[in-house]
Write an enzyme that holds these catalytic residues in place. Structure first.
Site, PDB file in Angstrom:
ATOM      1  CE  LYS A  95       0.791  50.897  30.795  1.00 24.13           C
ATOM      2  NZ  LYS A  95       0.514  49.870  31.826  1.00 24.13           N
ATOM      3  CB  SER A 100       0.260  52.117  35.053  1.00 24.44           C
ATOM      4  OG  SER A 100       0.453  50.899  34.390  1.00 24.44           O
ATOM      5  CB  SER A 119      -1.363  48.401  34.967  1.00 26.31           C
ATOM      6  OG  SER A 119      -0.686  49.094  35.977  1.00 26.31           O
TER       7      SER A 119
HETATM    8  N1  GLN Z   1      -0.765  49.924  40.688  1.00 24.78           N
HETATM    9  C1  GLN Z   1       0.173  48.850  40.659  1.00 24.78           C
HETATM   10  C2  GLN Z   1       1.563  49.375  40.896  1.00 24.78           C
HETATM   11  O1  GLN Z   1       1.705  50.548  41.030  1.00 24.78           O
HETATM   12  C3  GLN Z   1       0.062  48.085  39.377  1.00 24.78           C
HETATM   13  C4  GLN Z   1       0.915  48.583  38.292  1.00 24.78           C
HETATM   14  C5  GLN Z   1       0.905  47.740  37.052  1.00 24.78           C
HETATM   15  O2  GLN Z   1       0.180  46.762  36.918  1.00 24.78           O
HETATM   16  N2  GLN Z   1       1.751  48.124  36.108  1.00 24.78           N
HETATM   17  O3  GLN Z   1       2.499  48.653  40.962  1.00 24.78           O
END
Ligand code: GLN
Length: 479
Positions: A76, A151, A175
């Site tokens: 990532k 994400s 994410s």
């Molecule tokens: N969708 C969640 C957020 O927007 C999780 C994001 C993550 O785990 N980086 O915070």
């Protein structure tokens, strides 16, 4: 061409049956072939080829090249890889080339793994669809009109598109698990502290974890075993399970498992196709002889509100370092230093980062700290106690990963609250710090998209979780 199991690839390379350079070429060809999915931000072709050559030389000289010899992987973009631009999909970090490398990447490389590309994500990890990437939206490998989740949407899509046998993502509130569920791969959010955050662009320091994504639990466990554990560069890290994380030869005995189905996640707000798929998985576990009972975690409905108070608070603090002076992007038109700060941040940050900075600053401000931040921490402690309590009675908790299967690109993009609701089932394990895995299950006939099952274990029981998931994979994925 599909990838062999990761352990087999490394064995073949070490035995000289397969060349690392050919594996790298295979990965680069797949990246090129599927570039229209926009999973990748940058490709490391030259560096990967030269790493592959040195591995092949080692092997030719009779030296073992490690447990991941020649295995290509995708990181990532919020993981720092030495000498390669790390943007975390944000404009404000565009052009930033880190002077050091994350511990996770160091440990993978030390065992011969080769990073071939950096993958797309929601900028800084803020989102559940990759639509918050400042660059472009990644498409779901099963349907180009749908999101891959987020994400870590780029890493998840890349694994399913066979660009590499595994990818490394981060999970702050879902994410890894949610994109894994949307694209149909496996993804692990480890126990908080078991993976070093050194060299990872910080989102929320009290819940950031670094986890693998792959097509099988066996591969997931094999990779995780290489990098999990204490790191002197991150004082919050904890020690490994002495037994390690690789799967043992003997299969986990499902009839010995006591499984709790989380009642609060099976009620309102769950799409019918997800409910039907999860219910089918529950029936499969029962048929395999496991004890499956409904459990209640009463504070669970509050977890989303708690998350969206505490995480923006941490985000606002972590993003303070991006001031237009220390990293890449700097707006030069300001008349003094203060104006340079504000203009750089105004231009450099996307909408979601700004929203989180504002919410976070608000809940931490002296007038509202008691009403929001402190209350949310109190409920977080309550959640921890409630999880600990049920995890004393049950080996594993199960439920959906998300309330829906992958949605259409654009469907939730203009409504942040709708987007936050997608995180309904993934944020609580993150706030509590327990490990959780996303496992593809047989989807109901109502959908053509993949659906994941979330399996949660007590803190530090990552090995047991992986063992159970490997056995569960046989039972729930081929129904
Ligand atoms: N969708 C969640 C957020 O927007 C999780 C994001 C993550 O785990 N980086 O915070």
């Amino acid at each position: 061409m599909s990838w062999a199991p990761i352990a087999t690839i490394a064995d073949d390379v070490n035995a000289g049956r397969v060349k690392a350079i050919d594996l790298v070429e295979q990965a680069l060809a797949a990246i090129e072939e599927h570039k229209d999915y926009q999973a990748i931000i940058s490709t490391l072709a030259d560096a990967a080829r030269s790493q592959a050559k040195s591995i092949d030389e080692k092997v030719a000289n009779g030296v073992n090249a490690g447990r991941l010899a020649g295995v290509p992987f995708i990181a990532k973009d919020n993981l720092l890889v030495m000498g390669v631009e790390a943007t975390a999909a944000s404009n404000i970090l565009k052009g930033f080339v880190p002077p050091y490398q994350s511990t996770v990447i160091n440990r993978l490389e030390a065992e011969g793994a080769i990073c071939v590309a950096k993958a797309n994500q929601d900028a800084f990890g803020h989102g559940a669809s990759t639509e918050n990437s400042d660059f472009f939206v990644t498409k779901n490998p099963h349907d180009k009109t749908r999101v891959p989740g987020g994400s870590s949407g780029g890493p998840a899509a890349a694994v399913v598109l066979e660009m590499a046998p595994f990818a490394i993502g981060t999970d702050t509130g879902g994410s890894i698990r949610q994109p894994a569920s949307y694209v149909g791969c496996v993804g692990l959010r480890p126990t908080y502290g078991l993976t070093s955050r050194s060299g990872v662009v910080a989102m929320a320091s009290s819940t950031d974890t670094i986890g693998p994504l792959a097509m099988t639990v066996e591969d997931l466990a094999y990779v995780f075993d290489v990098y999990a554990g204490k790191d002197e560069l991150d004082s919050t890290t904890i020690g490994r399970d002495p037994a390690g994380y690789q799967l043992p030869a003997a299969a986990y005995q499902l009839p010995t498992a006591r499984i709790g189905v989380i009642k609060e996640w099976m009620g309102e707000g769950l799409d019918d196709d997800v409910r039907e798929s999860v219910e089918k998985a529950i029936a499969d576990f029962k048929a395999a002889g496991a004890v499956v009972e409904e459990v209640s975690i009463p504070s669970l409905p509050l977890s989303l509100a708690v998350y969206y108070i505490l995480i923006p608070a941490e985000v606002s603090s972590n993003l303070a370092r991006h001031d237009g002076q220390r990293y890449q992007f700097s707006e030069q038109s300001g008349k003094d230093l203060f104006e340079s700060y504000t203009l750089s941040r105004a231009k450099g940050f996307g909408r979601e980062a700004k929203r989180r900075i504002m919410i976070g600053t608000y809940v931490l401000s002296s007038g509202y700290y008691d009403a929001y931040y402190k209350q949310a921490q109190t409920v977080r402690t309550k959640l921890i106690n409630e999880f600990n309590d049920v995890l004393e009675r049950y080996d594993f908790l199960i439920g959906p990963v998300a309330p829906n299967a992958a949605f259409k690109i654009g469907e939730n993009a203009d409504d942040p609250l709708k987007m936050y609701l997608v995180d309904m089932m993934t944020v609580a394990p993150a706030l509590v710090g327990v490990p959780a895995i996303s496992l593809p299950i047989t989807p109901s006939s109502q959908t053509s998209m993949p659906i994941g099952l979330q399996v949660i274990a007590a803190q530090r029981r990552d090995r047991e979780l992986l063992e159970f998931a490997a056995a569960a994979e046989e039972v729930v994925s081929h129904g």
